[in-house]
Write an enzyme that holds these catalytic residues in place. Structure first.
Site, PDB file in Angstrom:
ATOM      1  N   GLU A 332      15.594  -1.908  35.012  1.00  0.00           N
ATOM      2  CA  GLU A 332      15.795  -2.464  34.136  1.00  0.00           C
ATOM      3  C   GLU A 332      14.954  -2.591  33.146  1.00  0.00           C
ATOM      4  O   GLU A 332      13.398  -3.425  33.473  1.00  0.00           O
ATOM      5  CB  GLU A 332      16.260  -3.867  34.588  1.00  0.00           C
ATOM      6  CG  GLU A 332      16.750  -4.678  33.125  1.00  0.00           C
ATOM      7  CD  GLU A 332      17.919  -4.268  31.794  1.00  0.00           C
ATOM      8  OE1 GLU A 332      17.286  -4.626  31.039  1.00  0.00           O
ATOM      9  OE2 GLU A 332      18.509  -4.171  32.676  1.00  0.00           O
ATOM     10  N   ASP A 375      23.742   3.177  34.854  1.00  0.00           N
ATOM     11  CA  ASP A 375      24.328   1.656  34.255  1.00  0.00           C
ATOM     12  C   ASP A 375      23.733   1.866  33.043  1.00  0.00           C
ATOM     13  O   ASP A 375      23.683   0.151  32.969  1.00  0.00           O
ATOM     14  CB  ASP A 375      25.236   0.878  35.082  1.00  0.00           C
ATOM     15  CG  ASP A 375      26.185  -0.459  34.713  1.00  0.00           C
ATOM     16  OD1 ASP A 375      26.857   0.606  33.359  1.00  0.00           O
ATOM     17  OD2 ASP A 375      26.070  -0.803  34.748  1.00  0.00           O
TER      18      ASP A 375
END
Length: 529
Positions: A332, A375
């Protein structure tokens, strides 16, 4: 200190130039953050912001030069600086209402390129005026600082250099210091305060406009005290958290059934934690087919899953629940989002989290994975560097022989040559087998890609042993709706990947469909009258 002394003090004039240049860039960076929760921070929106501010500065330069020749009074210049300070201070508090109001008004009449037009008019209304005023600073200061024709080139060069240096600092300071530390609203107030301070020093030295100066100070202080209640989503009164990071606007909202993270005030769920029901009913559930396709449940070793774009770990949490022995890594880019994963979304401690860019992480790794989920989203689209042949080739190299890549695609469209068509064709250039399944009741589409020709057979055999009824139903839904993608030649590369333009087209289509009912309703009432 009299007028002659302060104007002949080049340090004061240079300070004016330096902080004016700094404030222009701070307003530009602040504009991107103020508009991002409503319009995204895509390259298209950035183009609108930069274009409007450059036009405003050009107009200010021309106007400033003319009024400096016509009426060279420094009172006028520092009066304009004081006015720009007041305007900039009001931007975060009044601007959000203008942005939403302009957007709602345009939604009634504009059917094409809505976001571009809404961003343009909002930017003109909110940010153009103070930048016009700041654009008048340099030509006015040239008038006061050039003492002879023999050194005018040197003086103008010094002013230009100071403006540029101020602009550089005004670029880095909001991005890396003030916005992450104190937020967008306080950032505007900080730079407003700097401009006000310069004007106040001038006017106090001249013993002029003391009341206006004091009122400006009072306004900035009052806005600063009220900033603790500042909210982009001012119509919401039950937010659990509203925050900003270097990359995103962050909104956490909790209900009786779920906890949701959104990076946009108007639409979109970035991550979700369900409190009662087993599954989310969203694309995360569909992506659980990938571990079955890779054969993770029947492996004689722990499976390996990598998630590029972890968010707060919705998919990671489900993988850990349904495939408990699996080793899970999440990447992330936003540290604050990664921190929220543990604070609000119950991310298991066994999930390894790396704060990094997804593509860079892959390039630096030699690990192979059974499942790689992509994603990663930058507002409305996958970042261009994670949408190309080069990227998907890198993913393929990091998969095991039976490995599966699953890509979450937002903004599915019925229009030919949409962004998802390009993405699927690009994936099909790298992988032999590409299958897509639309997410029911949403705008997402899950794409599964692999080289193993037996992956679907492994999938259908694997989920037959599932004992959880909700997961079984979901896998049946995926199985029934999988369709093979037949690629054409719509390829994205590192050299050419216009994902934001393609994404904006689809988003425009979605918005037009959503607003069509209300547009007909309000226009019908208008014309009846």
């Amino acid at each position: 200190m009299n007028q002659k002394n302060i104007l002949h003090n080049k340090i004061f004039l240079y300070i004016t130039e330096f902080f004016s240049g700094m404030s222009v860039m701070a307003v530009e960076l602040g504009a991107s953050r103020l508009m991002a929760p409503y319009f995204s921070s895509s390259q298209i929106v950035w183009t609108v912001i930069i274009g409007v501010i450059m036009i405003a500065m050009a107009l200010g330069n021309v106007w400033g030069g003319r009024i400096a020749d016509k009426n060279p009074s420094p009172d006028k210049l520092y009066g304009r600086l004081l006015l720009s300070a007041v305007w900039i201070a009001l931007i975060p508090f009044v601007g959000r209402y203008l942005i939403t109001g302009i957007s709602l008004l345009l939604a009634v009449f504009i059917t094409k390129n809505f976001l571009v037009w809404a961003a343009l008019f909002a930017c003109l209304a909110v940010f153009a005026f103070p930048c016009v005023l700041l654009g008048t600073v340099t030509p006015s200061l040239v008038k006061y600082s050039v003492s002879s024709l023999q050194d005018n080139g040197k003086t103008v060069g010094e002013l230009g250099a100071l403006n540029t240096i101020g602009s550089i600092i005004g670029t880095f300071l909001p991005t890396f210091v003030t916005i992450p530390a104190v937020g967008t609203a306080i950032t505007f107030l900080i730079f407003s305060g700097v401009l006000a301070a310069i004007s106040i020093v001038y006017f106090f030295s001249m013993k002029k406009k003391v009341v206006k100066c004091l009122l400006t100070v009072g306004l900035i202080l009052a806005l600063g005290l009220s900033s603790s209640t500042f909210s982009f989503a001012f119509w919401e009164n039950d937010l659990t958290l509203e925050d900003e990071s270097i990359y995103n606007y962050l909104q956490v909202q909790e209900s009786d059934n779920s906890v949701i993270l959104s990076t946009n005030v108007l639409f979109g769920v970035q991550s979700i934690l369900m409190k009662e029901s087993k599954l989310t009913g969203m694309y995360y559930d569909y992506a659980l087919a990938a571990p079955f396709m890779a054969g993770i449940p029947v492996m004689d070793r722990p499976g390996n899953v990598l998630i590029l774009g972890l968010g707060t770990g919705t998919f990671a949490k489900y993988c850990k629940e349904y495939f408990p022995d699996t080793l899970i890594e999440g990447v992330e880019i936003d540290q604050k989002i990664a921190d929220l994963a543990n604070e609000y979304f119950d991310l298991p401690d066994t999930v390894k989290v790396s704060v990094y860019d997804g593509r860079s992480y892959l390039a630096a790794s030699e690990q192979k994975y059974d499942v790689i989920m992509v994603d990663a989203y930058q507002d409305i689209t996958i970042p261009f560097q994670m949408s190309t042949i080069e990227f998907f080739s890198e993913v393929e190299k990091h998969l095991t022989d039976n490995g599966v890549m699953v890509v979450n695609m937002n903004l599915k469209s019925q229009t030919k040559d949409s962004i998802n068509d390009y993405l699927c064709d690009t994936i099909g250039f790298v992988f032999d087998h590409v299958y897509a399944v639309p997410v029911q009741g949403g705008t997402n589409c899950e794409v599964f890609a692999f080289q193993n020709q037996h992956a679907l057979e492994t999938f259908r055999q694997g989920y037959k042993d599932v004992t959880d009824p909700a997961l079984m139903d979901m896998m049946e839904t995926v199985s029934d709706n999988l369709s093979r993608w037949e690629p054409e030649n719509r390829i994205l590369t590192d050299d050419k990947a216009p994902v934001e333009v393609l994404g904006m087209r689809v988003l425009d289509e979605v918005i037009a469909d959503e607003l069509d009912y209300y547009r007909r309703l309000y226009l019908g009432k208008l014309f009846k009258k």
